[in-house]
Motif scaffolding. Structure first.
Motif, short mmCIF file in Angstrom:
data_model
loop_
_atom_site.label_atom_id
_atom_site.label_comp_id
_atom_site.label_asym_id
_atom_site.label_seq_id
_atom_site.Cartn_x
_atom_site.Cartn_y
_atom_site.Cartn_z
N GLU A 68 -13.43 11.41 3.36
CA GLU A 68 -13.65 9.97 3.26
C GLU A 68 -13.39 9.45 1.85
OE1 GLU A 68 -16.61 6.50 4.86
OE2 GLU A 68 -17.39 8.56 4.80
N SER A 69 -13.76 10.21 0.85
CA SER A 69 -13.56 9.75 -0.53
C SER A 69 -12.07 9.56 -0.83
CB SER A 69 -14.17 10.75 -1.52
OG SER A 69 -13.55 12.03 -1.41
N GLU A 70 -11.21 10.37 -0.22
CA GLU A 70 -9.77 10.23 -0.46
C GLU A 70 -9.21 8.99 0.23
OE1 GLU A 70 -7.36 13.72 -0.14
OE2 GLU A 70 -8.88 15.01 -1.06
N HIS A 71 -9.74 8.67 1.41
CA HIS A 71 -9.35 7.41 2.06
C HIS A 71 -9.72 6.22 1.17
CE1 HIS A 71 -8.06 8.56 6.16
NE2 HIS A 71 -8.92 9.57 6.03
N GLU A 72 -10.94 6.24 0.68
CA GLU A 72 -11.40 5.13 -0.16
C GLU A 72 -10.51 4.98 -1.40
OE1 GLU A 72 -16.18 4.97 0.56
OE2 GLU A 72 -15.40 6.70 -0.55
N ILE A 75 -6.91 3.57 -0.36
CA ILE A 75 -6.97 2.14 -0.01
C ILE A 75 -7.17 1.30 -1.27
CG2 ILE A 75 -8.26 0.38 1.24
CD1 ILE A 75 -6.56 2.17 3.03
N SER A 76 -8.04 1.78 -2.16
CA SER A 76 -8.26 1.06 -3.43
C SER A 76 -6.97 0.97 -4.24
CB SER A 76 -9.35 1.76 -4.23
OG SER A 76 -9.54 1.13 -5.48
N ASN A 77 -6.22 2.08 -4.28
CA ASN A 77 -4.96 2.07 -5.01
C ASN A 77 -3.98 1.07 -4.43
OD1 ASN A 77 -5.91 4.12 -6.66
ND2 ASN A 77 -4.79 5.75 -5.62
#
Length: 260
Positions: A68-72, A75-77
């Motif tokens: 999940e942290s990598e998705h966040e 998306i932020s990038n």
């Protein structure tokens, strides 16, 4: 798909599983139609090659869809760079096969985590961003014929893909009020590295006996309808499951136990 270099001008698309197969075909067609594409995959070496091959409208992002942290972070990038996400395609998937009585819990969890949880996490964070956008967005999830048709040694994969189909429908129910469309593509046999074991010999012949069109799909033939589902022509399609299988669903699987 007929190339229309203006269809997706100024649109920002995000594709998981973008390094090969269906994900790469979707990526290329989006680029051909004028979109900016952020392609994510766990295969960093192939992403680096694509970053050079596909031009300035493509950006590569390393992503393990089970984290999940990598998705966040991804998306932020995207939002920091482009301010929005118009389209998202959740394509990444694979399996560890085995009969129910022989399949280890670790292999079951690997498959369900990648195929179902990876789509859930993608949708969760893609939709969070789309809800903040006045224009909403569109999400396409790659499920499978196996959402409807079981496969010998494929209980984890088929169950997870069935989950992706229902997750898609639930997403449409919850997100339509936010101007977000969520649909699923259910491919049959597709000519990708994931089905190398089915490409020759008796097992290939058994599949061809069952597929009325007598051939696997090419990845571009799955990308075409996926791209359509985010186009203006599909604006009233929401919560749909589109079989792209050469009519395979009407005949079912061969008895794969002969080869396992």
């Amino acid at each position: 798909m007929t190339q229309n270099t203006e269809q997706f001008q100024n649109k920002v698309a995000f594709v998981t599983g973008a390094a090969s197969g269906i994900g790469l075909a979707i990526t290329k067609q989006l680029l051909d139609n004028g979109a900016v594409v952020i392609g994510a995959d766990v295969n960093e070496d192939r992403l680096k090659e694509l970053d050079k091959e596909l031009g300035s409208s493509f950006t590569a992002e390393k992503l393990d869809v089970t984290k999940e942290s990598e998705h966040e972070k991804v998306i932020s990038n995207i939002v920091n760079e482009h301010g929005k996400i118009d389209f998202a395609f959740n394509v990444a998937g694979a399996q560890k096969a085995g009969t129910i009585t022989d399949l280890s819990l670790d292999d079951w969890n690997f498959t369900v985590d990648l195929v179902l949880n990876g789509v859930f996490l993608g949708m969760k964070h893609q939709a969070k961003q789309m809800k903040q956008q006045e224009h909403g967005g569109s999400i396409v999830n790659i499920s499978s014929l196996n959402a409807h048709v079981p496969m010998y040694t494929g209980s984890a994969y088929a169950s997870a893909k069935a989950g992706v189909e229902m997750l898609t429908k639930n997403g449409a129910l919850e997100l339509a009020r936010h101007n977000i469309n969520v649909n699923a593509i259910l491919p049959g046999l597709v000519n990708t590295p994931l089905v190398d074991d089915f490409k020759s010999g008796e097992i290939h012949e058994a599949f061809m006996e069952r597929i009325p069109m007598k051939r696997p799909a090419e990845p571009e033939e799955v990308a075409n309808p996926a791209i359509f589902l985010v186009s203006e022509g599909a604006s009233y399609i929401n919560g749909a499951s589109l079989l792209v299988d050469g009519a395979w669903a009407v005949s079912g699987y061969p008895d794969l136990s002969r080869w396992f």
